[in-house]
Motif scaffolding. Structure first.
Motif, short mmCIF file in Angstrom:
data_model
loop_
_atom_site.label_atom_id
_atom_site.label_comp_id
_atom_site.label_asym_id
_atom_site.label_seq_id
_atom_site.Cartn_x
_atom_site.Cartn_y
_atom_site.Cartn_z
N THR A 159 0.66 -1.03 0.15
CA THR A 159 -0.18 -0.58 -0.43
C THR A 159 0.32 1.57 0.25
OG1 THR A 159 -1.36 -0.86 1.38
CG2 THR A 159 -1.38 1.04 0.89
N VAL A 160 0.67 1.95 -0.22
CA VAL A 160 1.05 3.50 -0.59
C VAL A 160 -0.01 4.91 -0.52
CG1 VAL A 160 2.18 5.62 -2.49
CG2 VAL A 160 2.26 3.30 -2.94
N HIS A 161 0.75 5.44 0.49
CA HIS A 161 0.13 6.18 1.34
C HIS A 161 1.10 7.57 0.72
CE1 HIS A 161 -1.74 3.74 4.19
NE2 HIS A 161 -0.40 3.14 4.33
N LEU A 162 0.32 8.91 1.72
CA LEU A 162 0.89 10.33 0.71
C LEU A 162 1.25 10.41 1.99
CD1 LEU A 162 -2.28 11.14 -1.60
CD2 LEU A 162 0.10 10.82 -2.18
N TYR A 163 2.45 11.46 2.28
CA TYR A 163 2.86 11.80 2.92
C TYR A 163 3.40 13.71 2.53
CZ TYR A 163 3.39 7.48 4.64
OH TYR A 163 3.06 6.62 5.28
N LEU A 164 3.19 14.48 3.32
CA LEU A 164 3.32 16.06 2.79
C LEU A 164 4.29 16.12 3.42
CD1 LEU A 164 2.05 18.64 1.61
CD2 LEU A 164 1.18 19.35 3.71
N VAL A 165 5.12 17.04 3.00
CA VAL A 165 7.19 17.25 3.58
C VAL A 165 6.72 19.12 3.41
CG1 VAL A 165 8.77 17.48 2.69
CG2 VAL A 165 7.51 14.85 2.77
N MET A 166 7.00 19.51 4.70
CA MET A 166 7.01 20.85 4.59
C MET A 166 7.97 21.45 4.88
SD MET A 166 3.47 21.75 6.52
CE MET A 166 3.37 23.26 6.34
N ALA A 167 9.12 21.89 4.43
CA ALA A 167 10.44 22.94 4.09
C ALA A 167 9.95 23.84 4.33
CB ALA A 167 10.67 22.48 3.03
N ILE A 168 10.76 24.88 6.19
CA ILE A 168 10.24 26.19 6.29
C ILE A 168 12.20 26.32 6.69
CG2 ILE A 168 10.06 27.53 7.71
CD1 ILE A 168 7.25 26.16 6.63
N ARG A 169 12.41 27.17 5.50
CA ARG A 169 13.46 28.41 5.35
C ARG A 169 14.36 28.37 6.61
NH1 ARG A 169 14.29 31.50 -0.45
NH2 ARG A 169 14.42 29.62 -1.77
N ASN A 170 14.97 28.01 7.03
CA ASN A 170 15.86 28.53 8.20
C ASN A 170 17.12 29.96 7.37
OD1 ASN A 170 15.42 26.06 9.63
ND2 ASN A 170 17.02 25.12 9.12
N PRO A 171 17.10 31.16 8.65
CA PRO A 171 18.20 32.09 8.37
C PRO A 171 19.10 31.83 7.65
CG PRO A 171 17.46 32.36 10.76
CD PRO A 171 16.51 30.40 9.83
N ALA A 172 19.86 30.99 7.65
CA ALA A 172 21.79 30.50 6.47
C ALA A 172 20.87 29.47 5.53
CB ALA A 172 21.64 29.78 7.88
N PHE A 173 19.75 29.97 5.67
CA PHE A 173 19.55 28.96 4.26
C PHE A 173 20.63 29.32 2.97
CE2 PHE A 173 17.53 29.38 -0.57
CZ PHE A 173 17.00 27.77 -0.02
N GLN A 174 20.65 28.65 2.13
CA GLN A 174 21.84 28.53 0.90
C GLN A 174 21.55 28.74 -0.56
OE1 GLN A 174 25.31 26.06 1.74
NE2 GLN A 174 24.20 25.61 4.56
N ALA A 175 21.79 29.39 -1.49
CA ALA A 175 20.69 28.97 -2.62
C ALA A 175 21.38 27.48 -3.21
CB ALA A 175 21.17 30.15 -3.10
N SER A 176 22.11 27.12 -2.91
CA SER A 176 23.05 26.11 -3.94
C SER A 176 22.09 25.35 -3.13
CB SER A 176 24.43 25.99 -3.27
OG SER A 176 24.65 25.94 -2.02
N ALA A 177 21.68 25.14 -2.18
CA ALA A 177 20.99 23.48 -1.53
C ALA A 177 19.29 23.69 -1.99
CB ALA A 177 20.54 23.70 -0.04
N GLY A 178 19.20 25.21 -2.29
CA GLY A 178 17.87 24.71 -3.47
C GLY A 178 18.13 24.49 -4.10
N GLU A 179 18.97 25.13 -5.35
CA GLU A 179 19.01 24.10 -6.58
C GLU A 179 19.61 22.94 -6.85
OE1 GLU A 179 23.23 26.49 -7.48
OE2 GLU A 179 21.41 28.79 -7.74
#
Length: 91
Positions: A4-24
Motif C-alpha cells: 500500500t502506498v500512502h501520501l506524505y506531506l513534506v513541509m520545508a521551512i527556510r532557516n536564516p542560514a538558507f543556502q541558494a546552492s541547496a535550493g538548486e
C-alpha cells in the motif's frame, strides 16, 4: 509485505542560514523523485518562507528517510517536517 502506498506531506521551512546552492540541489532531488515515481506534487509558498511536496511511500519511516535525503535538510537550509496526509479530492 504491505504494498500500500500512502501520501506524505513534506513541509520545508527556510532557516536564516538558507543556502541558494541547496535550493538548486533540491530541484535535482525533486527531479529524481519524479523519475522514481515518488513525487505527487510540489511547490513553493508565495510568501517565500519555504514550500511543500507530496511524497508517495509505504510508511512514515520511509517517507521521512526520503525527505531527510533532501539537500534542504542535509545542508540545514530548511527545517523539514513529514506528515501522513489522507487527501480527499473532489470532482
Amino acid at each position: 509485505m504491505n504494498d500500500t502506498v500512502h501520501l506524505y506531506l513534506v513541509m520545508a521551512i527556510r532557516n536564516p542560514a538558507f543556502q541558494a546552492s541547496a535550493g538548486e540541489e533540491h530541484q535535482v532531488f525533486l527531479k529524481d523523485l519524479i523519475a522514481r515515481g515518488l513525487l505527487d506534487m510540489t511547490g513553493p509558498f508565495t510568501d517565500g518562507t519555504g514550500g511543500a511536496y507530496l511524497l508517495r511511500a509505504a510508511d512514515l519511516e520511509t517517507a521521512t528517510q526520503i525527505a531527510h535525503g533532501d539537500p534542504l535538510h542535509v545542508s540545514g537550509s530548511s527545517t523539514l517536517t513529514v506528515h501522513e496526509w489522507r487527501v480527499r479530492r473532489f470532482p
